[in-house]
Scaffold this active site. Sequence first.
Site, PDB file in Angstrom:
ATOM      1  N   ASP A 270      -5.834  -0.549  -1.636  1.00  9.36           N
ATOM      2  CA  ASP A 270      -6.670  -1.375  -2.507  1.00  9.36           C
ATOM      3  C   ASP A 270      -7.875  -1.957  -1.799  1.00  9.36           C
ATOM      4  OD1 ASP A 270      -5.148  -3.264  -0.883  1.00  9.36           O
ATOM      5  OD2 ASP A 270      -5.882  -4.803  -2.262  1.00  9.36           O
TER       6      ASP A 270
ATOM      7  N   GLY B 122       0.775  -1.249   0.000  1.00  5.07           N
ATOM      8  CA  GLY B 122       0.000   0.000   0.000  1.00  5.07           C
ATOM      9  C   GLY B 122       0.797   1.283   0.000  1.00  5.07           C
TER      10      GLY B 122
ATOM     11  N   ARG C 167      -5.466   0.634  -6.342  1.00 11.13           N
ATOM     12  CA  ARG C 167      -4.176   1.221  -5.945  1.00 11.13           C
ATOM     13  C   ARG C 167      -3.734   2.340  -6.879  1.00 11.13           C
ATOM     14  NH1 ARG C 167      -2.116  -2.157  -1.989  1.00 11.13           N
ATOM     15  NH2 ARG C 167      -2.369  -4.393  -2.276  1.00 11.13           N
TER      16      ARG C 167
ATOM     17  N   ASP D  32      -4.542   1.659  10.833  1.00  8.73           N
ATOM     18  CA  ASP D  32      -5.942   1.380  11.174  1.00  8.73           C
ATOM     19  C   ASP D  32      -5.946   0.890  12.635  1.00  8.73           C
ATOM     20  OD1 ASP D  32      -8.579   0.507  11.127  1.00  8.73           O
ATOM     21  OD2 ASP D  32      -8.322  -0.943   9.545  1.00  8.73           O
TER      22      ASP D  32
ATOM     23  N   GLU E  18       4.088   4.028   6.220  1.00 15.09           N
ATOM     24  CA  GLU E  18       2.835   3.279   6.073  1.00 15.09           C
ATOM     25  C   GLU E  18       1.835   4.106   5.287  1.00 15.09           C
ATOM     26  OE1 GLU E  18       1.167   0.672   6.428  1.00 15.09           O
ATOM     27  OE2 GLU E  18       1.431  -0.376   8.326  1.00 15.09           O
ATOM     28  N   ASP E  19       0.993   3.457   4.511  1.00 12.91           N
ATOM     29  CA  ASP E  19      -0.086   4.170   3.841  1.00 12.91           C
ATOM     30  C   ASP E  19      -1.123   4.617   4.862  1.00 12.91           C
ATOM     31  OD1 ASP E  19      -0.817   1.549   4.450  1.00 12.91           O
ATOM     32  OD2 ASP E  19      -1.461   1.034   2.426  1.00 12.91           O
TER      33      ASP E  19
ATOM     34  N   LYS F   1      -6.591   6.151  11.360  1.00 10.08           N
ATOM     35  CA  LYS F   1      -7.991   6.045  11.803  1.00 10.08           C
ATOM     36  C   LYS F   1      -7.972   6.025  13.324  1.00 10.08           C
ATOM     37  CE  LYS F   1      -9.439   3.114   7.881  1.00 10.08           C
ATOM     38  NZ  LYS F   1      -9.918   1.770   7.504  1.00 10.08           N
TER      39      LYS F   1
ATOM     40  N   PHE G 215     -13.706   2.543   5.198  1.00  7.71           N
ATOM     41  CA  PHE G 215     -12.767   1.861   4.318  1.00  7.71           C
ATOM     42  C   PHE G 215     -12.502   2.733   3.104  1.00  7.71           C
ATOM     43  CE2 PHE G 215     -11.351  -1.095   1.067  1.00  7.71           C
ATOM     44  CZ  PHE G 215     -10.370  -1.770   1.766  1.00  7.71           C
ATOM     45  N   VAL G 216     -11.205   2.954   2.817  1.00  9.04           N
ATOM     46  CA  VAL G 216     -10.830   3.833   1.699  1.00  9.04           C
ATOM     47  C   VAL G 216      -9.919   3.105   0.706  1.00  9.04           C
ATOM     48  CG1 VAL G 216     -11.098   5.995   3.006  1.00  9.04           C
ATOM     49  CG2 VAL G 216      -8.899   4.804   3.069  1.00  9.04           C
TER      50      VAL G 216
HETATM   51  P1  IMP Z   1      -3.785  -2.325  10.711  1.00  9.71           P
HETATM   52  O1  IMP Z   1      -2.840  -3.447  10.985  1.00  9.71           O
HETATM   53  O2  IMP Z   1      -5.190  -2.649  11.161  1.00  9.71           O
HETATM   54  O3  IMP Z   1      -3.332  -0.992  11.284  1.00  9.71           O
HETATM   55  O4  IMP Z   1      -3.919  -2.163   9.162  1.00  9.71           O
HETATM   56  C1  IMP Z   1      -2.899  -1.682   8.416  1.00  9.71           C
HETATM   57  C2  IMP Z   1      -2.943  -2.146   6.976  1.00  9.71           C
HETATM   58  O5  IMP Z   1      -4.245  -2.560   6.565  1.00  9.71           O
HETATM   59  C3  IMP Z   1      -2.602  -0.984   6.081  1.00  9.71           C
HETATM   60  O6  IMP Z   1      -1.214  -0.927   5.825  1.00  9.71           O
HETATM   61  C4  IMP Z   1      -3.411  -1.278   4.835  1.00  9.71           C
HETATM   62  O7  IMP Z   1      -2.683  -2.112   3.970  1.00  9.71           O
HETATM   63  C5  IMP Z   1      -4.618  -2.018   5.329  1.00  9.71           C
HETATM   64  N1  IMP Z   1      -5.762  -1.108   5.523  1.00  9.71           N
HETATM   65  C6  IMP Z   1      -6.211  -0.573   6.673  1.00  9.71           C
HETATM   66  N2  IMP Z   1      -7.256   0.233   6.467  1.00  9.71           N
HETATM   67  C7  IMP Z   1      -7.480   0.207   5.132  1.00  9.71           C
HETATM   68  C8  IMP Z   1      -8.441   0.873   4.282  1.00  9.71           C
HETATM   69  O8  IMP Z   1      -9.318   1.662   4.693  1.00  9.71           O
HETATM   70  N3  IMP Z   1      -8.320   0.598   2.955  1.00  9.71           N
HETATM   71  C9  IMP Z   1      -7.377  -0.239   2.419  1.00  9.71           C
HETATM   72  N4  IMP Z   1      -6.464  -0.872   3.186  1.00  9.71           N
HETATM   73  C10 IMP Z   1      -6.517  -0.640   4.535  1.00  9.71           C
END
Ligand code: IMP
Length: 179
Positions: free
Chosen positions: A162, A48, A168, A106, A102-103, A134, A155-156
């Site tokens: 993606d 991402g 992407r 979450d 990081e993109d 988030k 969700f974006v």
């Molecule tokens: P986390 O481990 O829950 O913080 O999620 C992190 C990873 O989940 C990010 O690096 C993204 O690849 C993916 N992700 C989290 N939220 C989104 C979203 O809204 N859209 C797309 N990918 C997401």
Amino acid sequence: MNEVQLHDVSFVPFISAQQIEQVVVELALRIDADYKGLNPILLVVLNGAFVFAADLVRKMTIPLQLDFIRLSSYDGTASTGQMKEHFFWKSSLKDQHVIIVEDIVDTGHTLHHLLNKINAEHAASVEVACLLKKPEAYQYPTPLKYAGISIPNKFVVGYGLDYNGLGRDLDAIYGKKED
Ligand code: IMP
């Protein structure tokens, strides 16, 4: 910016390419100022973050190193919490100033999995640069020093993010219509 359909889900415009660019420039300026003379190593979390990282490093002016990591915890539009490790960085991180790129952060599971691994390598310092976060979903106390835009728990896609492999390539960020 028009609505886009990816697989079975409709996404509507959420953050424009111009807004993203402004935020990326601001982050680049801050990182440049804070890391002058330190030759930081930016660890880009694939897949991402590839677009954000490519834009960020080209707005930065200080010498820097790049390396890449691939992890995943997402299945469709939800974080599973189960971390799949695909590959890790090649560089030695010992005594290096590391910035994780990081993109989106979450829940923070991916990031903290990574922070644990990096801390075991005895880096000189570790910080996080993310385009989006988030705050309602984030489950850890660790501050995200270079966080671009806070978004609600929706969700974006786009700008590297993606939905099941699609989206992407979009140059702006789109939000799931029903969220
Ligand atoms: P986390 O481990 O829950 O913080 O999620 C992190 C990873 O989940 C990010 O690096 C993204 O690849 C993916 N992700 C989290 N939220 C989104 C979203 O809204 N859209 C797309 N990918 C997401």
